[in-house]
Design an enzyme around this catalytic site. Structure first.
Site, PDB file in Angstrom:
ATOM      1  N   GLU A 351       0.938  -1.084   0.288  1.00 44.79           N
ATOM      2  CA  GLU A 351       0.004  -0.073  -0.103  1.00 44.79           C
ATOM      3  C   GLU A 351       0.883   1.185  -0.037  1.00 44.79           C
ATOM      4  O   GLU A 351       0.132   1.886  -0.346  1.00 44.79           O
ATOM      5  CB  GLU A 351      -0.875   0.150   1.479  1.00 44.79           C
ATOM      6  N   HIS A 382       7.459 -27.117   1.914  1.00 45.25           N
ATOM      7  CA  HIS A 382       6.560 -28.191   1.477  1.00 45.25           C
ATOM      8  C   HIS A 382       5.221 -28.256   1.199  1.00 45.25           C
ATOM      9  O   HIS A 382       4.520 -28.397   0.705  1.00 45.25           O
ATOM     10  CB  HIS A 382       5.656 -29.135   3.137  1.00 45.25           C
ATOM     11  N   LYS A 506     -13.691   2.159  -3.707  1.00 47.89           N
ATOM     12  CA  LYS A 506     -15.041   2.308  -2.411  1.00 47.89           C
ATOM     13  C   LYS A 506     -15.331   2.585  -2.579  1.00 47.89           C
ATOM     14  O   LYS A 506     -17.142   2.605  -2.850  1.00 47.89           O
ATOM     15  CB  LYS A 506     -14.117   3.082  -1.062  1.00 47.89           C
TER      16      LYS A 506
END
Length: 540
Positions: A351, A382, A506
């Site tokens: 950000e 793994h 937004k």
């Protein structure tokens, strides 16, 4: 400043890379004292940079970037409270959150250190009341569970730190963290709660954040159903600066803890946003947490650049991303307690430095913003280590480990922590030096399998060790990466302290909400979005 890529310093580094890129770590480690030369101490951290692709000439040319970009002046300006966030005309003063009480720092006419410690004092009193049982819920029960409702910086930091420091939760108070507007997040937490002993901390600077307020209202309705309207005042507190909205919600503004415009959300875990953390680990250890931040701040501010760990690590990030073409950066803590650290760093780094224009608005011509990711060891071994070892993409990695665990268990003749750290050291060794075809063939491996088993090595790693994961060490680790972000932003000449890229989404979500819910006809402005919303409405 001029675009760094147009400078002679950048051209010199480009020419050096052309000559250096074929150099291997095996060759570099022929220098006897290499490990000692490139190992540094900072705020309780033992940092080994020797397994990185650099030599003295490389480091000299990388350090020249700091002079060209005016890094010294920008560091001084940040600590002095100058308005480095030019697009919002704000100071960048997260470092003030951990200043000692006696510090002298005034910004824009305000005594910053005094303001910070006034809020810290209120937090300390509140956390002490919770932990001692002096703060009681509406029905007279003590608080045993805190639910922090926030998103982004109001969630990732305290959630990560609370898990990392769970060994310090000694008062019988634990915390849950709710961030996602997906109702499953809140529902899964509420179903296991006892309302009478639960406190909700609503963390939103403006008290208007859509996701946070949606969850807060749902939590409020749940509590009112259980205990009645009058219970809200004893079961909700706010971390916010909007007293009017907090009061409208039903929270007593005496139980509102504020912070300031000069604190970005992703830099706020050591502000009032850390209230949940303080309540869980206690004020004394929270202050030690702040002390670790401050120790790294002082290392960053005062240490000469050639021994300055945040600066050196930042320069290596630029070296790998802009010259070697590395697209990602792995952070691999060999500590289950740090399982959320990489997720926290994703917001802090991406950000901040995910920008495509300079501070003056002109387009950048270099890469910016390393892509951070990672998981704890040994789980990652793994899962994705195969790609780091033998894949075609260079992935620089930071390994973080500790000499002493908070808990240990036997594993035959050894302990489980010793096994964990054996894997830690083995991975950095193999990534650096690998095993070539000649060595594999000499072991009698079938010729048709030799190339499949070659481990190329030359994968750069930074090793960060500390004696133990304590509040102070966690603070130092966080501050280390905060300052790495700042240094890279200065070199790339971008604003690391705004985040305009999150705003349009937004706005669009608010615009589309009536159509998504069926209150309005679907007319988003593009056929794909219209079609998707119609499918959603038909199938919900």
């Amino acid at each position: 400043m001029a675009d760094i890529s147009t400078t002679q310093v950048w051209q010199d580094l480009t020419d050096h890379y052309s000559n250096f890129q074929a150099t291997t770590l095996r060759e570099l480690f022929k220098e006897e004292n290499r490990a000692e030369k490139y190992t540094f101490s900072a705020a309780g951290l033992h940092v080994d940079l020797s397994k990185n692709l650099l030599d003295d000439a490389t480091l000299t040319k990388l350090l020249a970037l700091t002079e060209e970009s005016g890094l010294r002046e920008r560091i001084d300006a940040m600590f002095a409270g100058e308005h480095l966030n030019n697009t919002e005309d704000r100071a960048v003063l997260h470092t003030a959150l951990r200043l000692p009480a006696e510090a002298d720092l005034s910004v824009d006419g305000q005594d910053v250190a005094a303001d910070v410690h006034e809020v810290l004092g209120r937090m300390r009193d509140f956390a002490t009341a919770l932990r001692s049982g002096n703060w009681l819920g509406h029905t007279g029960h003590t608080i045993k569970k805190i639910v922090n409702i926030g998103i982004g910086g109001s969630d990732l930091g305290p959630a990560m730190a609370t898990k990392a420091l769970r060994a310090y939760a000694t008062a019988g108070i634990s915390a849950e963290f709710v961030s996602n507007v997906d109702p499953a997040d809140l529902v899964s937490v509420l179903e296991d709660l006892d309302a009478e002993s639960t406190l909700f901390v609503i963390a939103s600077k403006t008290f208007t954040t859509q996701e946070t307020l949606s969850n807060a209202r749902a939590a409020r309705a749940w509590l009112v159903e259980k205990l009645g309207e009058e219970a809200v005042a004893k079961h909700f507190v706010a971390v916010s600066t909007n007293a009017e909205k907090v009061a409208e919600f039903g929270i007593d503004t005496d139980n509102m803890f504020g912070f300031w415009d000069w604190v970005g959300g992703r830099y706020s875990v050591d502000s009032a946003v850390g209230l949940s953390l303080m309540a869980v680990i206690g004020p004394r250890d929270f202050m030690r947490f702040l002390g670790g931040f401050h120790a790294m701040d002082e290392h960053f501010r005062t240490t000469k650049f050639e021994e300055n760990v945040p600066i050196l690590m930042a320069l290596l990030g630029v070296w790998y991303s802009d010259f070697y073409g590395a697209e990602t950066h792995a952070v691999l803590p060999y500590s289950e307690d740090l399982s959320r650290f990489a997720a926290y760093l994703q917001q802090l780094t991406m950000e901040s430095n995910g920008k495509s224009v300079h501070r003056d608005g002109s387009p950048v011509s270099t890469g910016t913003g390393e892509i951070y990711w990672g998981e704890p060891g040994t789980n990652g071994q793994h899962a994705f280590f195969q790609l780091i070892h033998q894949g075609t993409r260079l992935v620089p990695a930071d390994f973080i480990g500790f000499a002493r665990p908070k808990q240990d268990l036997p594993a035959g003749e050894r302990t489980m922590h010793d096994l964990l750290m054996s894997n830690f050291f083995a991975q950095t060794k193999v990534l650096a030096f690998g095993k070539n075809a000649e060595e594999i063939a000499a072991e009698g491996v079938a010729p048709e399998l030799v190339n499949h088993k070659v481990m190329p090595g030359n994968r750069p790693t930074t090793t960060i060790l500390a004696e133990e994961l304590t509040p102070s060490i966690l603070g130092a680790l966080i501050a280390l990466y905060e300052h790495i972000v700042m240094v890279q932003g200065v070199i790339w000449d971008i604003n690391s302290f705004d985040q305009w890229g999150v705003e349009l989404g937004k706005q669009q979500a608010n615009d589309l909400a009536p159509a998504v819910s069926g209150e309005e006809d679907v007319d988003s402005g593009d056929s794909s979005t219209d079609s998707l919303i119609k499918w959603y409405r038909a199938n919900r």
